[in-house]
Design a protein around this motif. Structure first.
Motif, PDB file in Angstrom:
ATOM      1  N   GLY A 170       1.027  -1.151  -0.058  1.00 48.61           N
ATOM      2  CA  GLY A 170      -0.124  -0.051  -0.240  1.00 48.61           C
ATOM      3  C   GLY A 170       0.396   0.972   0.050  1.00 48.61           C
ATOM      4  O   GLY A 170      -0.104   2.472  -0.555  1.00 48.61           O
ATOM      5  N   ALA A 171       2.144   0.846   1.189  1.00 51.86           N
ATOM      6  CA  ALA A 171       3.271   2.480   0.687  1.00 51.86           C
ATOM      7  C   ALA A 171       3.574   2.661  -0.796  1.00 51.86           C
ATOM      8  O   ALA A 171       3.946   3.479  -0.917  1.00 51.86           O
ATOM      9  CB  ALA A 171       3.903   2.307   2.349  1.00 51.86           C
ATOM     10  N   VAL A 172       3.996   1.467  -1.473  1.00 57.00           N
ATOM     11  CA  VAL A 172       4.666   1.410  -2.018  1.00 57.00           C
ATOM     12  C   VAL A 172       3.998   1.852  -3.774  1.00 57.00           C
ATOM     13  O   VAL A 172       3.538   2.761  -4.142  1.00 57.00           O
ATOM     14  CB  VAL A 172       4.998  -0.210  -2.638  1.00 57.00           C
ATOM     15  CG1 VAL A 172       5.649   0.250  -4.220  1.00 57.00           C
ATOM     16  CG2 VAL A 172       6.512  -0.112  -2.093  1.00 57.00           C
ATOM     17  N   GLN A 173       2.079   1.438  -3.407  1.00 59.31           N
ATOM     18  CA  GLN A 173       1.674   1.645  -4.463  1.00 59.31           C
ATOM     19  C   GLN A 173       0.983   3.807  -4.128  1.00 59.31           C
ATOM     20  O   GLN A 173       1.120   4.253  -5.148  1.00 59.31           O
ATOM     21  CB  GLN A 173      -0.291   1.013  -4.146  1.00 59.31           C
ATOM     22  CG  GLN A 173       0.292   0.133  -4.805  1.00 59.31           C
ATOM     23  CD  GLN A 173      -1.105  -1.088  -4.577  1.00 59.31           C
ATOM     24  OE1 GLN A 173      -1.520  -0.992  -3.426  1.00 59.31           O
ATOM     25  NE2 GLN A 173      -1.341  -2.154  -5.724  1.00 59.31           N
ATOM     26  N   ALA A 174       0.505   4.130  -3.045  1.00 63.62           N
ATOM     27  CA  ALA A 174       0.501   4.987  -3.040  1.00 63.62           C
ATOM     28  C   ALA A 174       1.313   6.350  -2.895  1.00 63.62           C
ATOM     29  O   ALA A 174       1.377   6.867  -3.637  1.00 63.62           O
ATOM     30  CB  ALA A 174       0.602   5.438  -1.326  1.00 63.62           C
ATOM     31  N   LEU A 193       1.572   6.347  -6.682  1.00 60.92           N
ATOM     32  CA  LEU A 193       0.489   7.744  -7.228  1.00 60.92           C
ATOM     33  C   LEU A 193       0.690   8.538  -7.084  1.00 60.92           C
ATOM     34  O   LEU A 193       0.693   9.344  -8.294  1.00 60.92           O
ATOM     35  CB  LEU A 193      -0.736   6.751  -6.199  1.00 60.92           C
ATOM     36  CG  LEU A 193      -2.073   8.094  -6.938  1.00 60.92           C
ATOM     37  CD1 LEU A 193      -2.566   7.653  -8.341  1.00 60.92           C
ATOM     38  CD2 LEU A 193      -3.410   7.690  -5.879  1.00 60.92           C
ATOM     39  N   ARG A 194       1.697   8.907  -5.917  1.00 53.34           N
ATOM     40  CA  ARG A 194       1.802  10.167  -5.391  1.00 53.34           C
ATOM     41  C   ARG A 194       3.314  10.929  -6.831  1.00 53.34           C
ATOM     42  O   ARG A 194       2.980  12.249  -6.742  1.00 53.34           O
ATOM     43  CB  ARG A 194       2.457  10.785  -4.162  1.00 53.34           C
ATOM     44  CG  ARG A 194       3.243  11.881  -3.370  1.00 53.34           C
ATOM     45  CD  ARG A 194       3.984  12.267  -2.024  1.00 53.34           C
ATOM     46  NE  ARG A 194       5.232  11.202  -2.310  1.00 53.34           N
ATOM     47  CZ  ARG A 194       6.146  11.889  -2.451  1.00 53.34           C
ATOM     48  NH1 ARG A 194       6.423  12.966  -3.356  1.00 53.34           N
ATOM     49  NH2 ARG A 194       7.431  11.242  -3.105  1.00 53.34           N
ATOM     50  N   ARG A 195       4.255   9.509  -7.017  1.00 55.07           N
ATOM     51  CA  ARG A 195       4.762  10.190  -7.624  1.00 55.07           C
ATOM     52  C   ARG A 195       3.967  10.644  -9.559  1.00 55.07           C
ATOM     53  O   ARG A 195       4.874  11.267 -10.254  1.00 55.07           O
ATOM     54  CB  ARG A 195       6.100   9.231  -7.643  1.00 55.07           C
ATOM     55  CG  ARG A 195       7.440   9.318  -6.599  1.00 55.07           C
ATOM     56  CD  ARG A 195       8.168   8.398  -7.212  1.00 55.07           C
ATOM     57  NE  ARG A 195       8.826   8.082  -6.158  1.00 55.07           N
ATOM     58  CZ  ARG A 195       9.750   7.332  -5.563  1.00 55.07           C
ATOM     59  NH1 ARG A 195      10.365   5.906  -7.171  1.00 55.07           N
ATOM     60  NH2 ARG A 195      11.057   6.827  -4.490  1.00 55.07           N
ATOM     61  N   GLY A 196       3.673   9.553  -9.745  1.00 57.52           N
ATOM     62  CA  GLY A 196       2.645   9.765 -10.745  1.00 57.52           C
ATOM     63  C   GLY A 196       2.225  10.962 -10.724  1.00 57.52           C
ATOM     64  O   GLY A 196       1.977  11.598 -12.113  1.00 57.52           O
ATOM     65  N   ASN A 235       1.908  16.115 -12.998  1.00 51.67           N
ATOM     66  CA  ASN A 235       1.958  17.543 -12.682  1.00 51.67           C
ATOM     67  C   ASN A 235       2.584  18.569 -13.844  1.00 51.67           C
ATOM     68  O   ASN A 235       3.171  19.420 -13.730  1.00 51.67           O
ATOM     69  CB  ASN A 235       1.603  18.431 -11.576  1.00 51.67           C
ATOM     70  CG  ASN A 235       0.280  17.792 -10.462  1.00 51.67           C
ATOM     71  OD1 ASN A 235      -0.876  17.639 -11.245  1.00 51.67           O
ATOM     72  ND2 ASN A 235       0.554  17.468  -9.401  1.00 51.67           N
ATOM     73  N   ARG A 236       4.261  17.956 -13.630  1.00 54.92           N
ATOM     74  CA  ARG A 236       5.243  18.164 -13.911  1.00 54.92           C
ATOM     75  C   ARG A 236       5.203  17.884 -15.612  1.00 54.92           C
ATOM     76  O   ARG A 236       5.304  19.015 -16.247  1.00 54.92           O
ATOM     77  CB  ARG A 236       7.046  17.159 -13.780  1.00 54.92           C
ATOM     78  CG  ARG A 236       7.475  18.047 -14.004  1.00 54.92           C
ATOM     79  CD  ARG A 236       8.904  17.353 -13.307  1.00 54.92           C
ATOM     80  NE  ARG A 236       9.241  17.195 -12.207  1.00 54.92           N
ATOM     81  CZ  ARG A 236       9.107  15.766 -11.447  1.00 54.92           C
ATOM     82  NH1 ARG A 236       8.561  14.404 -11.698  1.00 54.92           N
ATOM     83  NH2 ARG A 236       8.725  16.127  -9.712  1.00 54.92           N
ATOM     84  N   SER A 237       4.583  17.237 -16.077  1.00 56.63           N
ATOM     85  CA  SER A 237       4.850  17.414 -17.713  1.00 56.63           C
ATOM     86  C   SER A 237       3.410  17.864 -18.408  1.00 56.63           C
ATOM     87  O   SER A 237       4.014  19.141 -19.640  1.00 56.63           O
ATOM     88  CB  SER A 237       4.021  15.906 -17.748  1.00 56.63           C
ATOM     89  OG  SER A 237       3.840  15.361 -19.578  1.00 56.63           O
ATOM     90  N   MET A 238       2.563  18.492 -16.928  1.00 52.31           N
ATOM     91  CA  MET A 238       1.248  19.603 -17.780  1.00 52.31           C
ATOM     92  C   MET A 238       2.122  20.886 -17.663  1.00 52.31           C
ATOM     93  O   MET A 238       1.573  22.003 -18.251  1.00 52.31           O
ATOM     94  CB  MET A 238       0.083  19.711 -16.442  1.00 52.31           C
ATOM     95  CG  MET A 238      -0.815  18.303 -16.884  1.00 52.31           C
ATOM     96  SD  MET A 238      -2.087  18.578 -15.727  1.00 52.31           S
ATOM     97  CE  MET A 238      -3.207  19.610 -15.917  1.00 52.31           C
TER      98      MET A 238
END
Length: 300
Positions: free
Chosen positions: A50-54, A57-60, A65-68
């Motif tokens: 769950g921590a890895v997925q979170a 998700l945060r990095r994604g 946002n960075r890409s936008m």
């Protein structure tokens, strides 16, 4: 877990159960402990997952946002560049037209010059708008290349014919090498535009009395190399990495006042790559330039 505590307490505490055989209970305790251990491992793994997925998700979200933000920055810079490129010719057209309307049309010695300048700037605007429309179509996926076997000599001849007036005006000779028999897989309209853009640049940057040529050779059974070569002033090392960027103008162009939309090479690169090819430049100051296009070779 509570069951395990109870069994262990009974086995250790004696009391009313003292002297009894607790072997079965110990086996049960062992089962409880194994189950608890496995459960703990599973819970730990689930928490870690769950921590890895979170984190993913945060990095994604951060990456998105960075890409936008990057796309927004590119869009703003592009609009600013387009506005700048449009402003000069529009101002020239308006200025010369107003001069004619205020009485300049009666000045026989200057009116033709004014009309020619209006015509030149209007043509430049039309070319810029056309380049922008093609770029927009490529990036939106609307301009899908219609790939087919193409006679290279025919496309090169059409491209050379399209720039013949420009070459004559600059006193630059355009030559076609041995292209007969070479066929490539390409969109003929796109390929002609690419060659025309490269010839246009080679002529405008060249000196009076210079030469520009289109050469080609089969590199293998699968690939053909097309080269647009000039004996002009060459390109500075600092400009080469940016040469295919939109609105980039080489130092020599700025110094000599060479006009252009600033989109020709960027457009050429996108058209070539859309057709499955590649393009690169080889140049040194004082030694001319060579633009090399690699395209798939058509089967006989």
């Amino acid at each position: 877990a509570l069951g395990a505590v109870g069994i262990a307490g009974t086995a250790l505490g004696g009391g009313p159960f003292a002297g009894h055989d607790f072997t079965g209970g110990l086996f049960q305790l062992h089962g409880f402990l194994v189950t608890a251990s496995l459960t703990g491992l599973l819970l730990s793994a689930a928490v870690e997952k769950g921590a890895v997925q979170a984190e993913a998700l945060r990095r994604g979200e951060l990456e998105e946002n960075r890409s936008m933000l990057e796309r927004d920055k590119v869009r703003r810079e592009f609009l600013a560049n387009v506005s700048h490129e449009l402003r000069t010719p529009i101002a020239a057209v308006v200025g010369f037209a107003e001069t004619l309307l205020r009485g300049g049309i009666d000045d026989a010695s200057n009116r033709r010059d004014f009309v020619e300048r209006i015509h030149g700037n209007a043509r430049w605007l039309a070319r810029l708008v056309e380049d922008l429309l093609v770029l927009s179509s490529l990036e939106s996926g609307r301009a899908v290349p219609l790939l087919e076997p193409v006679d290279l000599s025919e496309v090169a001849r059409k491209a050379a014919s399209a720039v013949s007036e420009l070459a004559s005006r600059h006193k630059v000779k355009v030559e076609l090498g041995r292209l007969v028999g070479l066929r490539v897989v390409a969109d003929p309209t796109h390929l002609q535009r690419v060659l025309q853009n490269l010839l246009d640049n080679a002529i405008k940057y060249n000196r009076e009395g210079g030469r520009v040529s289109i050469e080609a050779e089969a590199e293998s059974e699968r690939s053909v190399s097309i080269q647009v070569i000039d004996d002009g002033p060459g390109i500075g090392e600092e400009d080469i990495p940016h040469l295919f960027e939109r609105f980039h103008r080489a130092t020599a162009a700025r110094d000599r006042g060479v006009t252009g939309t600033g989109l020709g090479l960027s457009l050429a690169k996108q058209l070539v790559e859309a057709g499955g090819g590649s393009i690169r430049v080889e140049s040194r100051l004082g030694s001319g330039s060579r633009f090399v296009i690699a395209l798939p070779r058509a089967r006989r």
